[in-house]
Design a protein around this motif. Structure first.
Motif, PDB file in Angstrom:
ATOM      1  N   GLN A  71       0.819  -1.213   0.000  1.00  0.00           N
ATOM      2  CA  GLN A  71       0.000   0.000   0.000  1.00  0.00           C
ATOM      3  C   GLN A  71       0.850   1.259   0.000  1.00  0.00           C
ATOM      4  OE1 GLN A  71      -3.348  -0.274  -0.290  1.00  0.00           O
ATOM      5  NE2 GLN A  71      -3.611   1.941  -0.463  1.00  0.00           N
ATOM      6  N   SER A  72       1.986   1.239   0.666  1.00  0.00           N
ATOM      7  CA  SER A  72       2.825   2.440   0.694  1.00  0.00           C
ATOM      8  C   SER A  72       3.381   2.747  -0.692  1.00  0.00           C
ATOM      9  CB  SER A  72       3.972   2.274   1.700  1.00  0.00           C
ATOM     10  OG  SER A  72       4.832   1.210   1.321  1.00  0.00           O
ATOM     11  N   SER A  73       3.671   1.704  -1.478  1.00  0.00           N
ATOM     12  CA  SER A  73       4.165   1.946  -2.837  1.00  0.00           C
ATOM     13  C   SER A  73       3.049   2.502  -3.719  1.00  0.00           C
ATOM     14  CB  SER A  73       4.733   0.660  -3.445  1.00  0.00           C
ATOM     15  OG  SER A  73       3.710  -0.259  -3.794  1.00  0.00           O
ATOM     16  N   LEU A  74       1.812   2.048  -3.490  1.00  0.00           N
ATOM     17  CA  LEU A  74       0.679   2.596  -4.240  1.00  0.00           C
ATOM     18  C   LEU A  74       0.458   4.067  -3.902  1.00  0.00           C
ATOM     19  CD1 LEU A  74      -1.947  -0.310  -3.917  1.00  0.00           C
ATOM     20  CD2 LEU A  74      -0.384   0.150  -5.815  1.00  0.00           C
ATOM     21  N   LEU A  75       0.599   4.388  -2.629  1.00  0.00           N
ATOM     22  CA  LEU A  75       0.425   5.774  -2.200  1.00  0.00           C
ATOM     23  C   LEU A  75       1.510   6.669  -2.796  1.00  0.00           C
ATOM     24  CD1 LEU A  75      -1.033   7.884  -0.497  1.00  0.00           C
ATOM     25  CD2 LEU A  75       0.339   7.146   1.469  1.00  0.00           C
ATOM     26  N   GLU A  76       2.732   6.182  -2.792  1.00  0.00           N
ATOM     27  CA  GLU A  76       3.829   6.950  -3.364  1.00  0.00           C
ATOM     28  C   GLU A  76       3.620   7.164  -4.864  1.00  0.00           C
ATOM     29  OE1 GLU A  76       7.138   9.237  -3.678  1.00  0.00           O
ATOM     30  OE2 GLU A  76       6.138   8.546  -1.854  1.00  0.00           O
ATOM     31  N   MET A  77       3.139   6.116  -5.552  1.00  0.00           N
ATOM     32  CA  MET A  77       2.826   6.235  -6.979  1.00  0.00           C
ATOM     33  C   MET A  77       1.737   7.279  -7.208  1.00  0.00           C
ATOM     34  SD  MET A  77       1.161   3.353  -9.517  1.00  0.00           S
ATOM     35  CE  MET A  77      -0.214   3.088  -8.372  1.00  0.00           C
ATOM     36  N   ALA A  78       0.667   7.205  -6.436  1.00  0.00           N
ATOM     37  CA  ALA A  78      -0.443   8.142  -6.601  1.00  0.00           C
ATOM     38  C   ALA A  78       0.003   9.580  -6.374  1.00  0.00           C
ATOM     39  CB  ALA A  78      -1.590   7.774  -5.662  1.00  0.00           C
ATOM     40  N   ARG A  79       0.920   9.785  -5.463  1.00  0.00           N
ATOM     41  CA  ARG A  79       1.419  11.135  -5.179  1.00  0.00           C
ATOM     42  C   ARG A  79       2.260  11.701  -6.315  1.00  0.00           C
ATOM     43  NH1 ARG A  79       2.981   9.808   1.129  1.00  0.00           N
ATOM     44  NH2 ARG A  79       0.984  10.495   2.043  1.00  0.00           N
ATOM     45  N   ARG A  80       2.658  10.845  -7.247  1.00  0.00           N
ATOM     46  CA  ARG A  80       3.508  11.279  -8.353  1.00  0.00           C
ATOM     47  C   ARG A  80       2.731  11.820  -9.543  1.00  0.00           C
ATOM     48  NH1 ARG A  80       8.525   9.014  -9.204  1.00  0.00           N
ATOM     49  NH2 ARG A  80       8.542  10.450 -10.989  1.00  0.00           N
ATOM     50  N   CYS A  81       1.382  11.769  -9.502  1.00  0.00           N
ATOM     51  CA  CYS A  81       0.631  12.188 -10.691  1.00  0.00           C
ATOM     52  C   CYS A  81      -0.677  12.875 -10.307  1.00  0.00           C
ATOM     53  CB  CYS A  81       0.331  10.990 -11.591  1.00  0.00           C
ATOM     54  SG  CYS A  81      -0.736   9.730 -10.856  1.00  0.00           S
ATOM     55  N   ARG A  82      -1.293  13.493 -11.301  1.00  0.00           N
ATOM     56  CA  ARG A  82      -2.589  14.154 -11.110  1.00  0.00           C
ATOM     57  C   ARG A  82      -3.753  13.215 -11.404  1.00  0.00           C
ATOM     58  NH1 ARG A  82      -2.270  19.068 -14.978  1.00  0.00           N
ATOM     59  NH2 ARG A  82      -4.209  19.694 -13.932  1.00  0.00           N
ATOM     60  N   VAL A  83      -3.559  12.304 -12.382  1.00  0.00           N
ATOM     61  CA  VAL A  83      -4.575  11.299 -12.701  1.00  0.00           C
ATOM     62  C   VAL A  83      -3.883   9.948 -12.821  1.00  0.00           C
ATOM     63  CG1 VAL A  83      -6.419  10.558 -14.256  1.00  0.00           C
ATOM     64  CG2 VAL A  83      -5.907  12.996 -14.027  1.00  0.00           C
ATOM     65  N   LEU A  84      -4.417   8.958 -12.134  1.00  0.00           N
ATOM     66  CA  LEU A  84      -3.901   7.598 -12.248  1.00  0.00           C
ATOM     67  C   LEU A  84      -4.822   6.796 -13.150  1.00  0.00           C
ATOM     68  CD1 LEU A  84      -1.637   5.719 -11.143  1.00  0.00           C
ATOM     69  CD2 LEU A  84      -3.366   4.801  -9.606  1.00  0.00           C
ATOM     70  N   VAL A  85      -4.266   6.224 -14.205  1.00  0.00           N
ATOM     71  CA  VAL A  85      -4.997   5.361 -15.123  1.00  0.00           C
ATOM     72  C   VAL A  85      -4.717   3.925 -14.699  1.00  0.00           C
ATOM     73  CG1 VAL A  85      -5.146   4.578 -17.512  1.00  0.00           C
ATOM     74  CG2 VAL A  85      -4.930   7.023 -17.018  1.00  0.00           C
ATOM     75  N   ASN A  86      -5.728   3.263 -14.150  1.00  0.00           N
ATOM     76  CA  ASN A  86      -5.527   1.952 -13.536  1.00  0.00           C
ATOM     77  C   ASN A  86      -5.940   0.830 -14.487  1.00  0.00           C
ATOM     78  OD1 ASN A  86      -5.197  -0.212 -11.848  1.00  0.00           O
ATOM     79  ND2 ASN A  86      -6.824   0.343 -10.415  1.00  0.00           N
ATOM     80  N   CYS A  87      -4.963   0.077 -14.973  1.00  0.00           N
ATOM     81  CA  CYS A  87      -5.206  -1.057 -15.873  1.00  0.00           C
ATOM     82  C   CYS A  87      -5.018  -2.388 -15.164  1.00  0.00           C
ATOM     83  CB  CYS A  87      -4.256  -0.988 -17.060  1.00  0.00           C
ATOM     84  SG  CYS A  87      -4.439   0.473 -18.091  1.00  0.00           S
ATOM     85  N   CYS A  88      -4.977  -2.384 -13.850  1.00  0.00           N
ATOM     86  CA  CYS A  88      -4.650  -3.584 -13.080  1.00  0.00           C
ATOM     87  C   CYS A  88      -5.916  -4.265 -12.574  1.00  0.00           C
ATOM     88  CB  CYS A  88      -3.738  -3.212 -11.914  1.00  0.00           C
ATOM     89  SG  CYS A  88      -3.022  -4.628 -11.065  1.00  0.00           S
ATOM     90  N   GLY A  89      -6.415  -5.246 -13.304  1.00  0.00           N
ATOM     91  CA  GLY A  89      -7.607  -5.991 -12.913  1.00  0.00           C
ATOM     92  C   GLY A  89      -7.282  -7.461 -12.715  1.00  0.00           C
ATOM     93  N   PRO A  90      -8.257  -8.294 -12.332  1.00  0.00           N
ATOM     94  CA  PRO A  90      -9.659  -7.939 -12.082  1.00  0.00           C
ATOM     95  C   PRO A  90      -9.776  -6.964 -10.908  1.00  0.00           C
ATOM     96  CG  PRO A  90      -9.424 -10.332 -12.306  1.00  0.00           C
ATOM     97  CD  PRO A  90      -8.043  -9.754 -12.194  1.00  0.00           C
ATOM     98  N   ARG A 100      -8.106   3.623  -2.871  1.00  0.00           N
ATOM     99  CA  ARG A 100      -7.816   4.140  -1.531  1.00  0.00           C
ATOM    100  C   ARG A 100      -6.549   5.002  -1.533  1.00  0.00           C
ATOM    101  NH1 ARG A 100      -8.545  -0.446   0.998  1.00  0.00           N
ATOM    102  NH2 ARG A 100      -6.361  -1.055   1.003  1.00  0.00           N
ATOM    103  N   ALA A 101      -5.521   4.549  -2.253  1.00  0.00           N
ATOM    104  CA  ALA A 101      -4.276   5.320  -2.329  1.00  0.00           C
ATOM    105  C   ALA A 101      -4.501   6.648  -3.043  1.00  0.00           C
ATOM    106  CB  ALA A 101      -3.210   4.496  -3.050  1.00  0.00           C
ATOM    107  N   CYS A 102      -5.300   6.633  -4.101  1.00  0.00           N
ATOM    108  CA  CYS A 102      -5.559   7.860  -4.850  1.00  0.00           C
ATOM    109  C   CYS A 102      -6.306   8.885  -3.995  1.00  0.00           C
ATOM    110  CB  CYS A 102      -6.361   7.546  -6.116  1.00  0.00           C
ATOM    111  SG  CYS A 102      -5.373   6.794  -7.436  1.00  0.00           S
ATOM    112  N   ILE A 103      -7.280   8.419  -3.230  1.00  0.00           N
ATOM    113  CA  ILE A 103      -8.036   9.344  -2.384  1.00  0.00           C
ATOM    114  C   ILE A 103      -7.125   9.956  -1.331  1.00  0.00           C
ATOM    115  CG2 ILE A 103      -9.851   9.459  -0.634  1.00  0.00           C
ATOM    116  CD1 ILE A 103     -11.454   7.522  -2.391  1.00  0.00           C
ATOM    117  N   GLU A 104      -6.273   9.140  -0.737  1.00  0.00           N
ATOM    118  CA  GLU A 104      -5.354   9.663   0.274  1.00  0.00           C
ATOM    119  C   GLU A 104      -4.375  10.656  -0.343  1.00  0.00           C
ATOM    120  OE1 GLU A 104      -2.097   8.123   3.617  1.00  0.00           O
ATOM    121  OE2 GLU A 104      -3.467   6.684   2.647  1.00  0.00           O
ATOM    122  N   ALA A 105      -3.950  10.393  -1.578  1.00  0.00           N
ATOM    123  CA  ALA A 105      -2.962  11.253  -2.232  1.00  0.00           C
ATOM    124  C   ALA A 105      -3.582  12.476  -2.893  1.00  0.00           C
ATOM    125  CB  ALA A 105      -2.193  10.438  -3.276  1.00  0.00           C
ATOM    126  N   GLY A 106      -4.918  12.510  -3.026  1.00  0.00           N
ATOM    127  CA  GLY A 106      -5.569  13.603  -3.729  1.00  0.00           C
ATOM    128  C   GLY A 106      -5.372  13.522  -5.235  1.00  0.00           C
TER     129      GLY A 106
END
Length: 426
Positions: A71-90, A100-106
């Motif tokens: 989760q900390s790596s996801l948060l750090e990633m989210a903090r690096r951009c304005r929009v995250l395009v998530n292709c990681c499914g299902p 959750r990481a995007c909301i915390e990072a704004g």
């Protein structure tokens, strides 16, 4: 953050992710973008391969290492951009930690999920938090369900009157002879469908919490067509479309009803085939799929032998590039309603609908071409047109999020985008 990127594509080494990287070369233009995933070597290979395909060097595109289990790596990633395009499914398994990481990072978040349970759970759990953080979380930004949801928005903008109902008819076809037999869907999409159907009974409980008050019934009610029928609209034999289109459109219509006091449009979705034989075979396969998906043993079989149980439609390898480039879709949509008159939510139009509008949404390579362009176009629209989006943020379907923006125009700009056109207006 001074070096914050405009967009990061997460899951870029996956099947959908790598083609999103390819389309980003043209769609994102002069925006600052990067890619993310857990394996640097695979990400470097994607940049090399897609750069060669696009005839452009991508060696300077930033690479961010992030792991769905960290989760900390996801948060750090989210903090690096304005929009995250998530292709990681299902997304049922991997979507929520990223949201959750995007909301915390704004950071804004878009994805291509066609999984109603995931999408509606995210709205239930995170809509208010997203609004507080002034960020948008928008799912279903690919083939599921941009054509249907934005198609209904397109209809309403071009319907000089009051729309009561819309029926959609999806058709796909391949130009230039038979395919190579590798399937039209990648395994990840098949896996999402298996688990989505297996847990479809969860939706009732989610929706009771999400929408405690029922919508009023507007007349006349749009009736379901027979299970198998020939349609004069597309000259094909049709079945109910099992995807997420209807649930996504209904969420958008509910939002527009509650926020804008707009009469909601009723909608049913169908898929069309060339003959009764093909439609009957597809129906039999769908019944088998549905029965097997209900049991753990059946799900194991479906996931182990996707090609067998999909009659070759899905595979671990996914479609070849040659097949993808020769595949096209059309979605024909017929709207019925009344000519322009004075109506409100408390004053119903009188008599049966007398006005109709036929439109078509079409494009190439629906699964991995038009989908990737649409996904990136939603990210671009958030960056450039957020003042025309609802409220200050929240979790929305695309029709609700982008109804008043220029998304349709953006989609029509690109070679692998989508075309929206009026066929008949009576």
């Amino acid at each position: 953050m001074a070096d914050r990127l405009d967009v990061i594509i997460f899951g870029a080494s996956g099947f959908t992710g790598k083609y999103t990287v390819y389309e980003a070369v043209s769609v994102l233009g002069d925006l600052k973008w990067g890619i993310a995933g857990r394996n640097r070597k695979k990400l470097e290979d994607v940049l090399q391969d897609m750069g060669t395909k696009a005839n452009k060097s991508l060696k300077n595109i930033p690479i961010i290492i992030a792991d769905i289990d960290n989760q900390s790596s996801l948060l750090e990633m989210a903090r690096r951009c304005r929009v995250l395009v998530n292709c990681c499914g299902p997304y049922r398994f991997y979507g929520e930690p990223v949201v959750r990481a995007c909301i915390e990072a704004g950071t804004h978040h878009v994805d291509v999920s066609g999984e109603p349970q995931y999408m509606e759970t995210m709205q239930l759990k995170y809509h208010d938090k997203a609004k507080e953080r002034n960020i948008y979380v928008v799912s279903a930004c690919g083939f599921d369900s941009i054509p249907a949801d934005m198609g209904v928005i397109f209809i309403e903008k071009n319907f000089d009157g009051v729309v009561n109902s819309v029926e959609t008819y999806l058709q796909s076809y391949t130009k230039g002879g038979p395919t190579d037999g590798k399937g039209a869907l990648h395994y990840g999409t098949w896996e999402s469908a298996v688990y989505g159907l297996a847990h479809a009974n969860e939706l009732r409980g989610i929706r009771q919490k999400l929408y405690p008050e029922k919508m009023p019934r507007f007349q006349p009610v749009l009736k379901h067509r027979p299970l198998i029928f020939r349609s004069e609209i597309v000259d094909g034999v049709c079945l109910p479309f099992p995807g997420s289109d209807r649930s996504v459109v209904m969420r958008s219509q509910r939002f527009l009803y509650e926020q804008d006091k707009k009469r909601p449009i009723q909608m049913h979705a169908y898929v069309a085939f060339g003959s009764y034989l093909t439609a009957c075979l597809v129906a039999m396969a769908a019944v088998t799929f549905g029965l097997l998906a209900k049991f753990s043993f059946g799900r194991r079989l479906l996931l182990k032998y996707p090609s067998l149980f999909s009659f070759g439609f899905a595979s671990h390898e996914g479609p070849s590039e040659a097949d993808m480039e020769r595949t096209y879709f059309t979605m024909t949509m017929k709207a019925l309603g009344w000519p322009k008159l004075e109506t409100s939510l408390t004053t119903e139009p009188s008599g049966s609908p007398t006005k109709s509008l036929m439109v078509r949404v079409s494009g190439p390579n629906p699964g991995y071409g038009s989908t990737c362009v649409a996904l990136l176009s939603t990210a671009k629209t958030i960056l450039r047109d957020s003042s025309k989006m609802p409220s200050t943020g929240g979790v929305y379907p695309p029709g609700a999020a982008f109804a008043k923006t220029g998304l349709i125009s953006e989609l029509e700009k690109h070679e692998h985008g989508m075309k929206f056109e009026i066929l008949a207006n009576k």
